[in-house]
Design an enzyme around this catalytic site. Structure first.
Site: not given
Length: 276
Positions: A166, A170
């Protein structure tokens, strides 16, 4: 007059949570919205909520990470409303593990939905935006300022234990944002990112019994935070509380509004003062 009157917006992942609030906020300001969700029911509910406010919306249901989806959602905006002015790349979810327990499937899922999907949509949008800009210039008309807002996270700014995939995806969003700001400035397009801190959504909320999961393409993925952990995390925020989806939508709207027409390549942190 509403500040986004007759603007045409794509908001991915807008069936629930922050994305839903973004879609409704843009519609309240006069935008026509293409609503997207992996599932048809929440997408239809957001579209109905917009129409109940007197706005215009159309649903484009599907997985943003699938090849060809970018072209489909961009074409939906053109076919339904005749143009494209705002893109909000919001779709995503968390699937957490420490790195030694992260499977290839987990890693790929995080990169696909958070980084590859925005790439697909933006790549598909470029020829459409370029065409509209050329038409305006050939006609001697002013080129309107168009907007891209990519959603990142404090995990992408500073990393977060247990979120290798993640966080990496990001962080990649921030690089994509800065690159597109340089590529698309000539089209009068601003490209910015919003990095969220702790926002109360189904991804952070946990029922009293401690069980919380979401269904993603047949997989049951555990989400939510332990309530005691969540409370302690809120104490780390200078404002002493997590944000609401409506507050998250407000940060996105700032970068869609005319007041930000000369702001590009930036990351706005929406985290109640929390920094990494």
């Amino acid at each position: 007059m509403a500040k986004l009157q007759n603007k045409i917006a794509i908001v991915s992942g807008s069936g629930r949570g922050i994305g839903r609030e973004v879609a409704i906020k843009l519609a309240r300001e006069g935008a026509y919205v293409v609503v997207n969700d992996l599932d048809g029911e929440p997408a239809a509910e957001t579209s109905a909520a917009i129409e109940a406010l007197g706005g215009k919306a159309v649903s484009c249901v599907g997985n943003v990470a699938e090849p060809g989806f970018g072209e489909r959602i961009v074409q939906t905006a053109v076919d339904a409303f005749g143009g494209l002015d705002i893109i909000v790349n919001n779709a995503g979810y968390t699937w957490d593990s420490v790195i030694q327990k992260t499977t290839d499937e987990q890693w790929d899922a995080m990169v696909d939905v958070h980084l590859k999907a925005p790439f697909y949509i933006l790549r598909a949008a470029q020829p459409v935006i370029s065409m509209f800009v050329k038409q305006a210039r050939d006609a001697g008309d002013p080129v309107p300022c168009r907007k891209v807002v990519n959603i990142s996270s404090l995990a992408g700014v500073g990393g977060n234990a247990g979120q290798a995939g993640y966080s990496a995806a990001k962080a990649g969003v921030l690089g994509l944002t800065k690159t597109l700001a340089k590529e698309w400035g000539r089209y009068n397009v601003t490209v910015n990112a919003v990095a969220f801190g702790i926002i109360k959504t189904r991804l952070t909320d946990t029922p009293a019994d401690g069980s919380s999961a979401i269904a993603v393409e047949g997989r049951q993925i555990k989400v939510g935070l332990n309530r005691e952990l969540f409370a302690s995390m809120e104490q780390m925020i200078p404002m002493q509380r997590a944000g609401t989806p409506a507050e998250g939508a407000g940060a996105v709207y700032l970068l869609c509004s005319p007041e930000s027409d000369y702001v590009s390549g930036q990351t706005l942190v929406c985290g109640g003062g929390l920094r990494v």
